[in-house]
Design a protein around this motif. Structure first.
Motif, PDB file in Angstrom:
ATOM      1  N   PRO A 181       0.833  -1.210   0.000  1.00 52.84           N
ATOM      2  CA  PRO A 181       0.000   0.000   0.000  1.00 52.84           C
ATOM      3  C   PRO A 181       0.867   1.260   0.000  1.00 52.84           C
ATOM      4  N   GLU A 182       0.351   2.255  -0.702  1.00 48.87           N
ATOM      5  CA  GLU A 182       1.080   3.518  -0.768  1.00 48.87           C
ATOM      6  C   GLU A 182       0.310   4.573   0.018  1.00 48.87           C
ATOM      7  N   LEU A 183       1.046   5.341   0.794  1.00 48.77           N
ATOM      8  CA  LEU A 183       0.440   6.488   1.468  1.00 48.77           C
ATOM      9  C   LEU A 183       0.886   7.739   0.723  1.00 48.77           C
ATOM     10  N   PHE A 219      -8.687  -0.480   1.901  1.00 50.98           N
ATOM     11  CA  PHE A 219      -7.613  -0.375   2.888  1.00 50.98           C
ATOM     12  C   PHE A 219      -7.944   0.692   3.930  1.00 50.98           C
ATOM     13  N   GLY A 243     -10.447   6.407   1.435  1.00 47.72           N
ATOM     14  CA  GLY A 243      -9.062   6.162   1.833  1.00 47.72           C
ATOM     15  C   GLY A 243      -8.322   7.437   2.197  1.00 47.72           C
ATOM     16  N   LYS A 278       4.139  -0.020   4.375  1.00 42.63           N
ATOM     17  CA  LYS A 278       3.650   0.916   3.359  1.00 42.63           C
ATOM     18  C   LYS A 278       4.825   1.542   2.634  1.00 42.63           C
ATOM     19  N   LEU A 338      -4.463   5.488  10.984  1.00 42.14           N
ATOM     20  CA  LEU A 338      -3.083   5.963  10.877  1.00 42.14           C
ATOM     21  C   LEU A 338      -2.743   6.817  12.087  1.00 42.14           C
ATOM     22  N   GLN A 386      -3.570   9.941   1.751  1.00 39.98           N
ATOM     23  CA  GLN A 386      -4.470   9.028   1.044  1.00 39.98           C
ATOM     24  C   GLN A 386      -3.830   7.655   0.869  1.00 39.98           C
ATOM     25  N   TRP A 387      -4.558   6.623   1.290  1.00 41.77           N
ATOM     26  CA  TRP A 387      -4.114   5.252   1.022  1.00 41.77           C
ATOM     27  C   TRP A 387      -4.423   4.903  -0.424  1.00 41.77           C
TER      28      TRP A 387
END
Ligand SMILES: [Zn+2]
Length: 567
Positions: free
Chosen positions: A492-494, A515, A536, A558, A519, A506-507
């Motif tokens: 997953p990217e934040l 997701f 997200g 992440k 956080l 944003q996830w």
């Protein structure tokens, strides 16, 4: 097992270069798709009776295969390295012995044994397979396995065998599939009488079959994976102490160590009990109390051979993670497999992360136990550097995998390190109490099982079983977490942007995945937990001069991408 990934890289390069004829040659792997012939039988007992000769690197003997018939079939499927000769297969029925026909091939481990009449479901059979030859010598044990014919510093034979990634069929005939553990195994090993032979289970006795030779009669009283069946031989010294389990039962912890390393062995030995105590606290009682806990000095790095862990590290702490954790992490890793791998076993290699992700996560947990949270975090940070960004291979595929397929390419490392980080993130999400209850319940679903030592406490498991356990313990719906981290490959990217007076996080996960990961955000040093909207997105207002740090304790696996102001 702890793998060195360069080995796989070399293997891949090699595969590309071989000629088409060679490319069809024997593949040294275990498991995979369960064929109808494999599914037709349920092996409940093996009896190995083997003479092992270090002088000419040979094995000679027989293996009895006791099985129940599950589905009607005229033939059954077994496996043995074609380089080993089968000299006869007998069917033993009451007092009668008849010879059976079998078909082998040079290019596969598989051989078929034919019966004159259809085997009837519910009936039982005993085969005795006579075989001999020079088993494959491990090119690089334990990663590329086989026999290890080494010498001690004094020049005596030092023999071992490690075959997890390749299959026990490299040195004895068996039904090669992880879904069929025998309920018990007799391991009778004959070797020159100046050697001490250490193996799985309990030593039932020693006999002298001929002058100069001794037979060691070992017996494993619980289910055991074929790859865990092992032998170790050298002029070992023995260090042994009784240990009291958290159940109150007593069993021996025994270390077979080369005489040249006896003093180092004595120094290391107390760690075995300390680490045992910790694992019992985390995952429940040591599962093989009916047999023993053994550690044997091996001529290769290590392997989780059930109740006789192979230890070939250098008697120093901190072998694995490049930081000062203050304990023998190689031993701790292999010990952890007595629960994650040997008590709870993946019945298809696709779920191998249940062995290695769990097995690896136990080292940071132990580091935290003896050295505190900071060392835990340091070790997790190191493990994070070993995770490879991957777009093709998920950690827990849904299709059947062989032992080589599950460790191929970058997945080989991610099964360990991404698996461990998944547990780290899960711990954050559900909190310590529920997380540790989950671990304990995954090892022993019913507390009553913690009292059992006869093998009925041992289980096969899948990734979905673990999801079931987590959800049952926590009451949370966590399919999304498993899907994102284990069932697809992309981390997953934040996506973080900061505009004037405003932060937006944003996830981003692949299409079709959810997701909703809460956080932690440190705003001017104060940590708050923020829950994303359905999209997200987490956004909040904050003055520009205030420092904002996301996930300050680094709990979530992440990748962070920073956006630009105004983007
Ligand atoms: Zn391992």
């Amino acid at each position: 097992m702890l793998r060195v990934f360069i080995a796989f890289l070399l293997l891949c390069l090699f595969t590309v270069r071989v000629s088409p004829a060679l490319a069809q040659s024997l593949i040294y792997e275990s498991g995979g798709v369960l064929t109808p012939e494999l599914a037709a039988t349920n092996v409940h007992y093996y009896d190995l009776d083997i003479k092992v000769n270090p002088a000419d690197s040979t094995v000679l003997g027989s293996v009895e295969v006791h099985f129940h018939v599950v589905n009607p079939s005229n033939r059954i499927e077994l496996a043995l390295d074609p380089r080993l000769a089968i000299t006869g297969i007998e069917r033993i029925k009451h007092t009668e012995t008849t010879h059976l026909r079998y078909i082998r091939s040079d290019t596969t481990r598989t051989f078929y044994v034919y019966f004159n009449q259809t085997l009837q479901p519910g009936s039982s059979e005993i085969l005795r397979i006579h075989y001999e030859g020079k088993p494959r010598v491990a090119p690089r044990a334990p990663w590329d396995g086989g026999m290890v014919w080494a010498k001690t510093p004094s020049g005596d034979p030092w023999v071992g065998v490690a075959v997890q990634g390749n299959g026990a069929w490299l040195w004895w005939p068996n039904k090669d599939h992880p879904s069929d553990r025998p309920d018990s195994v007799a391991i009778n090993i004959t070797m020159p009488d100046d050697l001490v032979v250490a193996s799985n289970g309990r030593l039932r006795g020693e006999t002298v079959p001929e002058e100069g030779w001794k037979t060691w009669h070992w017996f494993v009283s619980t289910p055991i994976s074929n790859y865990n069946v092992t032998l170790n031989a050298a002029p070992y010294e023995i260090i042994s102490e009784p240990y009291e389990s958290i159940t109150g039962e007593e069993f021996d912890i025994t270390f077979w160590v080369l005489p040249e390393y006896l003093e180092k062995g004595k120094k290391l030995f107390p760690q075995f009990a300390e680490q045992m105590r910790f694992m019992e606290m985390v995952a429940g009682p040591y599962p093989f109390r009916a047999d023993k806990y053994g550690v044997v000095h091996s001529p290769y790095l290590g392997m989780e051979h059930q109740s006789i862990i192979a230890y070939g590290a250098n008697f120093e702490n901190n072998n694995l993670f490049g930081i000062e954790a203050g304990f023998d992490d190689l031993h701790q890793h292999e010990l952890a497999h007595e629960w994650w791998g040997n008590l709870v076993t993946a019945w298809d290699w696709r779920d191998f992360w249940l062995h290695e992700g769990f097995g690896t996560y136990m080292q940071p947990l132990y580091a935290e136990h003896i050295a505190g949270k900071e060392v835990y975090r340091e070790m997790m940070s190191y493990i994070r550097t070993r995770i490879i960004d991957e777009t093709d291979r998920e950690v827990a595929p849904r299709e059947s995998m062989s032992s080589l397929e599950i460790t191929r390419g970058t997945r080989g490392g991610n099964v360990y390190f991404k698996g461990a980080w998944f547990l780290h993130t899960l711990r954050y999400l559900v909190g310590d109490d529920l997380f540790f209850t989950t671990l304990r319940r995954f090892a022993y679903p019913d507390p009553a099982m913690e009292e059992v030592t006869d093998g009925s406490h041992m289980r096969y498991a899948t990734t979905d079983d673990f999801l079931y356990t987590v959800e049952a313990v926590t009451g949370m719906e966590l399919g999304w977490l498993f899907d994102v981290y284990l069932r697809q490959p992309v981390i997953p990217e934040l996506y973080a942007t900061r505009r004037t007076g405003y932060v937006r996080l944003q996830w981003i996960v692949p299409e079709g995945y959810r997701f909703p990961m809460p956080l932690e955000v440190a705003i001017d040093g104060e940590v708050v937990t923020l829950v994303p909207e359905r999209s997200g997105v987490i956004s909040f207002e904050v003055p520009d001069h205030i420092e904002v740090e996301v996930d300050p304790n680094n709990w979530i696996l992440k990748n962070v991408r920073l956006g630009f102001e105004g983007e």
